[in-house]
Design a protein around this motif. Structure first.
Motif, PDB file in Angstrom:
ATOM      1  N   GLU A  25       0.082  12.838   6.205  1.00 39.80           N
ATOM      2  CA  GLU A  25       0.780  11.690   5.631  1.00 39.80           C
ATOM      3  C   GLU A  25      -0.198  10.548   5.387  1.00 39.80           C
ATOM      4  N   ALA A  26       0.214   9.592   4.558  1.00 39.10           N
ATOM      5  CA  ALA A  26      -0.574   8.377   4.343  1.00 39.10           C
ATOM      6  C   ALA A  26      -0.739   7.667   5.681  1.00 39.10           C
ATOM      7  N   GLY A  27      -1.932   7.123   5.914  1.00 43.69           N
ATOM      8  CA  GLY A  27      -2.220   6.455   7.181  1.00 43.69           C
ATOM      9  C   GLY A  27      -2.815   7.396   8.215  1.00 43.69           C
ATOM     10  N   TYR A  28      -2.958   8.676   7.836  1.00 51.98           N
ATOM     11  CA  TYR A  28      -3.518   9.699   8.722  1.00 51.98           C
ATOM     12  C   TYR A  28      -4.597  10.484   7.991  1.00 51.98           C
ATOM     13  N   TYR A  45      -8.358   3.310   6.264  1.00 53.66           N
ATOM     14  CA  TYR A  45      -7.055   3.514   5.636  1.00 53.66           C
ATOM     15  C   TYR A  45      -7.004   4.901   5.009  1.00 53.66           C
ATOM     16  N   SER A  46      -5.806   5.322   4.688  1.00 55.37           N
ATOM     17  CA  SER A  46      -5.576   6.567   3.958  1.00 55.37           C
ATOM     18  C   SER A  46      -4.327   6.361   3.116  1.00 55.37           C
ATOM     19  N   SER A  47      -4.476   6.459   1.782  1.00 55.58           N
ATOM     20  CA  SER A  47      -3.348   6.186   0.885  1.00 55.58           C
ATOM     21  C   SER A  47      -2.573   7.455   0.561  1.00 55.58           C
ATOM     22  N   ASN A  48      -1.417   7.289  -0.050  1.00 56.15           N
ATOM     23  CA  ASN A  48      -0.608   8.435  -0.484  1.00 56.15           C
ATOM     24  C   ASN A  48      -1.319   9.243  -1.556  1.00 56.15           C
ATOM     25  N   THR A  49      -1.962   8.554  -2.489  1.00 57.45           N
ATOM     26  CA  THR A  49      -2.483   9.215  -3.675  1.00 57.45           C
ATOM     27  C   THR A  49      -3.726  10.047  -3.415  1.00 57.45           C
ATOM     28  N   LYS A  50      -4.637   9.566  -2.578  1.00 57.45           N
ATOM     29  CA  LYS A  50      -5.858  10.338  -2.344  1.00 57.45           C
ATOM     30  C   LYS A  50      -6.126  10.483  -0.848  1.00 57.45           C
ATOM     31  N   SER A  51      -5.148  10.970  -0.152  1.00 55.29           N
ATOM     32  CA  SER A  51      -5.237  11.098   1.303  1.00 55.29           C
ATOM     33  C   SER A  51      -6.129  12.268   1.691  1.00 55.29           C
ATOM     34  N   ILE A  52      -7.430  12.123   1.446  1.00 57.18           N
ATOM     35  CA  ILE A  52      -8.379  13.177   1.793  1.00 57.18           C
ATOM     36  C   ILE A  52      -8.808  12.996   3.236  1.00 57.18           C
ATOM     37  N   ARG A  53      -9.171  11.782   3.589  1.00 61.57           N
ATOM     38  CA  ARG A  53      -9.568  11.451   4.955  1.00 61.57           C
ATOM     39  C   ARG A  53      -9.396   9.948   5.120  1.00 61.57           C
ATOM     40  N   ASP A  64      -6.385  -4.401   9.970  1.00 64.77           N
ATOM     41  CA  ASP A  64      -6.288  -4.785  11.380  1.00 64.77           C
ATOM     42  C   ASP A  64      -5.235  -3.981  12.149  1.00 64.77           C
ATOM     43  N   GLU A  65      -4.731  -2.910  11.553  1.00 61.68           N
ATOM     44  CA  GLU A  65      -3.748  -2.060  12.222  1.00 61.68           C
ATOM     45  C   GLU A  65      -4.133  -0.597  12.090  1.00 61.68           C
ATOM     46  N   GLU A  66      -3.752   0.211  13.076  1.00 62.04           N
ATOM     47  CA  GLU A  66      -3.927   1.656  12.958  1.00 62.04           C
ATOM     48  C   GLU A  66      -2.928   2.196  11.942  1.00 62.04           C
ATOM     49  N   GLY A  67      -3.282   3.276  11.279  1.00 63.56           N
ATOM     50  CA  GLY A  67      -2.356   3.913  10.344  1.00 63.56           C
ATOM     51  C   GLY A  67      -2.156   3.169   9.040  1.00 63.56           C
ATOM     52  N   SER A  68      -3.143   2.376   8.637  1.00 66.19           N
ATOM     53  CA  SER A  68      -3.020   1.603   7.388  1.00 66.19           C
ATOM     54  C   SER A  68      -3.062   2.526   6.174  1.00 66.19           C
ATOM     55  N   ILE A  69      -2.287   2.162   5.151  1.00 64.16           N
ATOM     56  CA  ILE A  69      -2.289   2.921   3.904  1.00 64.16           C
ATOM     57  C   ILE A  69      -3.116   2.218   2.824  1.00 64.16           C
ATOM     58  N   GLN A  70      -3.606   1.004   3.120  1.00 61.82           N
ATOM     59  CA  GLN A  70      -4.486   0.288   2.203  1.00 61.82           C
ATOM     60  C   GLN A  70      -5.219  -0.791   2.987  1.00 61.82           C
ATOM     61  N   CYS A  71      -6.308  -1.284   2.410  1.00 61.26           N
ATOM     62  CA  CYS A  71      -7.053  -2.391   3.015  1.00 61.26           C
ATOM     63  C   CYS A  71      -6.528  -3.703   2.434  1.00 61.26           C
TER      64      CYS A  71
END
Length: 103
Positions: A25-28, A45-53, A64-71
């Protein structure tokens, strides 16, 4: 040969007879072994669109948070900032670091 293929970054396989990989999932991001999805640490971060790593926040961005989907963008006067707390490391021309805000 008919060996096994490692799941690509951002996906995992949790069963021995698996014929497919599940996307994280995004954030992972996937761990090195591709056996579990791990939450992205602060500063990444890890986004929905290119959640490679989990990708590091660079330049004028932070997370400033764990599991961010964007900076998030740092203060507009910062040239670069800390990728975890967003505090200015260097300033744009015409500005100086606010010593009182760095603490």
């Amino acid at each position: 040969g008919s060996g096994c293929l490692k799941c690509p970054y951002g996906s995992i396989s949790t069963s021995k007879g698996s014929t497919s990989c599940q996307k994280c999932e995004a954030g992972y991001g996937s761990n090195y072994e591709r056996t579990e999805c791990e939450i992205c640490p602060k500063g990444y971060y890890s986004s929905n669109t290119k959640s490679i790593r989990c990708e590091k926040c660079y330049g004028n961005t932070y997370s400033d948070e764990e599991g961010s989907i964007q900076c998030e963008e740092c203060d507009s006067t910062c040239k670069t900032c800390d990728n975890i707390n967003g505090k200015c490391l260097t300033c744009k021309n015409g500005y100086k670091i606010n010593i009182n805000r760095r603490i």
